[in-house]
Write an enzyme that holds these catalytic residues in place. Structure first.
Site, PDB file in Angstrom:
ATOM      1  N   SER A 247      83.102  67.905  38.266  1.00 10.20           N
ATOM      2  CA  SER A 247      83.336  69.343  38.358  1.00 10.20           C
ATOM      3  C   SER A 247      82.042  70.050  38.773  1.00 10.20           C
ATOM      4  O   SER A 247      81.508  69.763  39.845  1.00 10.20           O
ATOM      5  CB  SER A 247      83.907  69.857  37.033  1.00 10.20           C
ATOM      6  OG  SER A 247      84.477  71.121  37.169  1.00 10.20           O
TER       7      SER A 247
ATOM      8  N   ASP B 184      95.120  68.430  39.309  1.00  7.88           N
ATOM      9  CA  ASP B 184      93.725  68.849  39.174  1.00  7.88           C
ATOM     10  C   ASP B 184      93.528  70.319  39.530  1.00  7.88           C
ATOM     11  O   ASP B 184      94.179  70.846  40.438  1.00  7.88           O
ATOM     12  CB  ASP B 184      92.887  67.985  40.116  1.00  7.88           C
ATOM     13  CG  ASP B 184      91.432  67.860  39.728  1.00  7.88           C
ATOM     14  OD1 ASP B 184      90.939  68.719  38.990  1.00  7.88           O
ATOM     15  OD2 ASP B 184      90.813  66.880  40.168  1.00  7.88           O
TER      16      ASP B 184
ATOM     17  N   HIS C 294      92.251  67.266  35.505  1.00  9.61           N
ATOM     18  CA  HIS C 294      90.821  67.409  35.790  1.00  9.61           C
ATOM     19  C   HIS C 294      89.961  66.333  35.120  1.00  9.61           C
ATOM     20  O   HIS C 294      88.765  66.292  35.364  1.00  9.61           O
ATOM     21  CB  HIS C 294      90.369  68.805  35.332  1.00  9.61           C
ATOM     22  CG  HIS C 294      89.108  69.299  35.964  1.00  9.61           C
ATOM     23  ND1 HIS C 294      88.895  69.291  37.325  1.00  9.61           N
ATOM     24  CD2 HIS C 294      87.977  69.825  35.418  1.00  9.61           C
ATOM     25  CE1 HIS C 294      87.695  69.799  37.589  1.00  9.61           C
ATOM     26  NE2 HIS C 294      87.124  70.121  36.450  1.00  9.61           N
TER      27      HIS C 294
END
Length: 307
Positions: free
Chosen positions: A113, A254, A281
């Site tokens: 991320s 996601d 995610h």
């Protein structure tokens, strides 16, 4: 696991010395190239990434975890403002840690991320000679694309939930329990789909709640309402300069939908893209068997100069 060492690395910024906390799983002197992990947020402590130690268990790859400045067991600086919390600061911190650990001349990076954003920026702007392979997990190429991705996902929420989110964002009542419940629904669908959430994930989010300084300044109040300093962030223009073999991973549910990661695949010369079918995610929690097989194969494969 017995092969664990922890410590801190002194990090000097503007004449002040702060501490970066780290944990090493494995032996950095084993002759096996270590993997350095970059957690997300910004400001979400490393705990949720802890299962990456599986890569040590199955391949003897030493794995380095650390809490970036401003969160977890590293120095907290709630008094610092947006001029302090920058991409450059976190790239400097990474450089400092690599030097402290003595691995700057030979290492791999895995960023998740925001950590992937940091890793892509670091590889494409600092061009570290010691970086051999790069893993970008659930990572956007720009925050404009992240916004577009989240907008698609928000449209999939129940209409009343969408209206609650819009109402409170327009009113600025982001602490209202009704708003927080609506945010939680998005997180259950698109951040981590395991039920309940793993303890390591809960621990990271508890750390964020304890000190949201960095997250609030750089990102915003939550994952899909980006109003912080990263709002205009993009790495697209420098991706073509990444020379390392790069693994890109995103997932069906996601936050980082395909539109987020496509520029990574199209612009990084030696890129491989793998999509996880049943994750959001955090595929390392949601589909661990497939995830660790994919990452393990990438890190241990023999790549030619023409991957």
């Amino acid at each position: 696991m017995s092969d664990i060492t922890t410590g801190t690395a002194g990090f000097v910024v503007g004449g002040e010395t702060y501490q970066t906390w780290y944990k090493v799983v494995g032996n950095l002197k084993s002759g096996i190239r270590p993997l350095v992990t970059l957690h997300g947020g910004p400001g979400v402590p490393h705990h949720y990434l802890s299962t990456q130690d599986v890569l040590y268990k199955i391949n003897s790859i030493p794995v380095v975890f650390y809490d970036q400045l401003g969160c977890g067991a590293s120095t907290h600086l709630p008094e610092k403002g947006k001029d302090f919390w920058t991409e450059e600061l976190f790239m400097d911190e990474l450089d400092n840690l690599l030097t402290h650990l003595g691995i700057a001349d030979d290492f791999d990076l895995l960023g998740h991320s925001w950590g992937g954003m940091l890793g892509a920026a670091y590889a494409s702007k600092r061009h570290p000679a010691g970086l051999k392979r790069l893993v970008l997990l659930d990572t956007p190429a720009s925050m404009a694309l992240w916004d577009a991705s989240c907008a698609i996902l928000l449209e999939g929420l129940p209409k009343d939930t969408q209206e609650i989110l819009k109402k409170h964002q327009e009113a600025g009542t982001l602490e209202d329990p009704e708003y927080k419940a609506a945010v939680a629904l998005f997180y259950q669908r698109h951040v981590c789909r395991t039920n309940p959430w793993p303890n390591d994930v809960l621990k990271s989010f508890a750390g964020l709640e304890e000190d949201p300084t960095v997250y609030n300044i750089m990102a915003g109040p939550n994952e899909f309402y980006i109003i912080g300093t990263l709002k205009t962030w993009s790495v697209i223009d420098s991706l073509h300069t990444i020379t390392q073999p790069t693994l890109i991973v995103n997932s069906r549910y996601d936050e980082a939908q395909d539109i987020c990661v496509t520029p990574l695949f199209e612009n990084i010369p030696k890129a491989k893209w793998v999509q996880m079918g049943e994750s959001s995610h955090m595929p390392f929690h949601e589909e661990p068997e497939r995830y660790f097989k994919v990452v393990s194969q990438f890190l241990t494969a023999n790549y030619s100069s023409t991957m």
